[in-house]
Design a protein around this motif. Structure first.
Motif, short mmCIF file in Angstrom:
data_model
loop_
_atom_site.label_atom_id
_atom_site.label_comp_id
_atom_site.label_asym_id
_atom_site.label_seq_id
_atom_site.Cartn_x
_atom_site.Cartn_y
_atom_site.Cartn_z
N ALA A 105 -49.68 -17.72 -42.63
CA ALA A 105 -49.65 -18.21 -40.86
C ALA A 105 -49.79 -19.42 -41.17
CB ALA A 105 -50.48 -17.11 -40.13
N ASP A 106 -48.99 -20.21 -40.75
CA ASP A 106 -49.02 -22.03 -39.79
C ASP A 106 -49.70 -21.62 -38.51
OD1 ASP A 106 -46.66 -21.63 -41.38
OD2 ASP A 106 -44.97 -22.67 -40.04
N THR A 107 -50.61 -22.88 -38.62
CA THR A 107 -51.72 -23.26 -37.35
C THR A 107 -50.92 -24.17 -36.21
OG1 THR A 107 -53.26 -23.03 -39.24
CG2 THR A 107 -54.12 -23.70 -37.28
N VAL A 108 -50.80 -23.65 -35.40
CA VAL A 108 -50.79 -24.29 -34.46
C VAL A 108 -52.05 -25.38 -33.45
CG1 VAL A 108 -48.92 -24.25 -31.74
CG2 VAL A 108 -48.47 -23.59 -33.93
N ARG A 109 -52.20 -26.54 -33.03
CA ARG A 109 -53.54 -26.49 -32.89
C ARG A 109 -52.41 -27.69 -31.19
NH1 ARG A 109 -54.60 -26.82 -37.59
NH2 ARG A 109 -57.07 -26.34 -38.53
#
Length: 217
Positions: free
Chosen positions: A208-212
């Motif tokens: 999974a890509d990480t969104v901040r």
């Protein structure tokens, strides 16, 4: 094998459910591919109000769903308004315990996301795109969001830039796919074949890509 709840909900009591229940090998994962777009909603005072999620299903899964629901009988990849209405919400009848394959946290603590609110469905070039909204609360600054199926039966890929509605911004960090595949190999090597028949190792988060989310000032 345990089916992901979103597929149980969509396929329950349907002929195509038999396809998903056929014996599977470890190499067969994932089975469903979903392009995902996220819109983070933030209030004017920086509160995290929720996430709008758009799922575009792969062509084969879209075809299975429409065939099972007897939609697009002329095969032109487009639906009449009444067919769109029948399709709307097809993937939102979630079973108890299903987290919706969208996860949010702040400072390492999980953020509760509300039940899905239907935002409609479209079909373009034979691909189904459904949208729903998950309400949330608390400060938006520092929120981390990921989209994944823990069992990796479904592969979610973030497409495009994550949109933020409100006075904040979002940055995306791509998953380390080399590390993810190495993890899969290690877990499969260490897991007895008999155990793999009961459940695939929960490796979905590694892909999974990480969104901040950050809110300046």
């Amino acid at each position: 094998m345990r089916l992901p709840p979103v597929l149980v909900s969509a396929l329950r009591a349907t002929p195509i459910a038999a396809l998903a229940l056929m014996p599977q090998t470890a190499a067969a994962h994932p089975h469903v591919f979903v392009d995902t777009q996220l819109t983070v909603v933030v209030s004017d005072d920086g509160q995290f109000e929720g996430i709008e999620v758009a799922w575009t299903y792969d062509d084969f899964y879209s075809l299975l769903i429409m065939a099972d629901m007897q939609l697009d009988n002329d095969g032109d990849g487009r639906l009449r308004p009444d067919e769109v209405q029948r399709l709307s919400g097809f993937d939102l009848q979630w079973v108890d315990g299903f987290a919706g394959d969208s996860y949010a946290e702040r400072n390492g603590h999980a953020i509760a996301l509300g039940a899905p609110q239907d935002r409609g469905v479209t079909v373009e070039n034979g691909l189904i795109t459904s949208r729903h909204f998950r309400a949330a609360s608390g400060p938006a600054d520092g929120v981390v969001i990921k989209a994944f199926d823990p069992t990796f039966y479904t592969a979610y890929s973030l497409v495009g830039q994550v949109t933020v509605q409100g006075p904040c911004a979002a940055t995306q960090t791509a998953a380390d796919l080399d590390a993810a595949y190495t993890l899969v190999e290690e877990l499969l090597y260490a897991t007895p074949a008999s155990d793999l028949e009961d459940g695939y190792p929960e490796v979905g988060e590694a892909f999974a890509d990480t969104v901040r989310v950050s809110c300046a000032g």
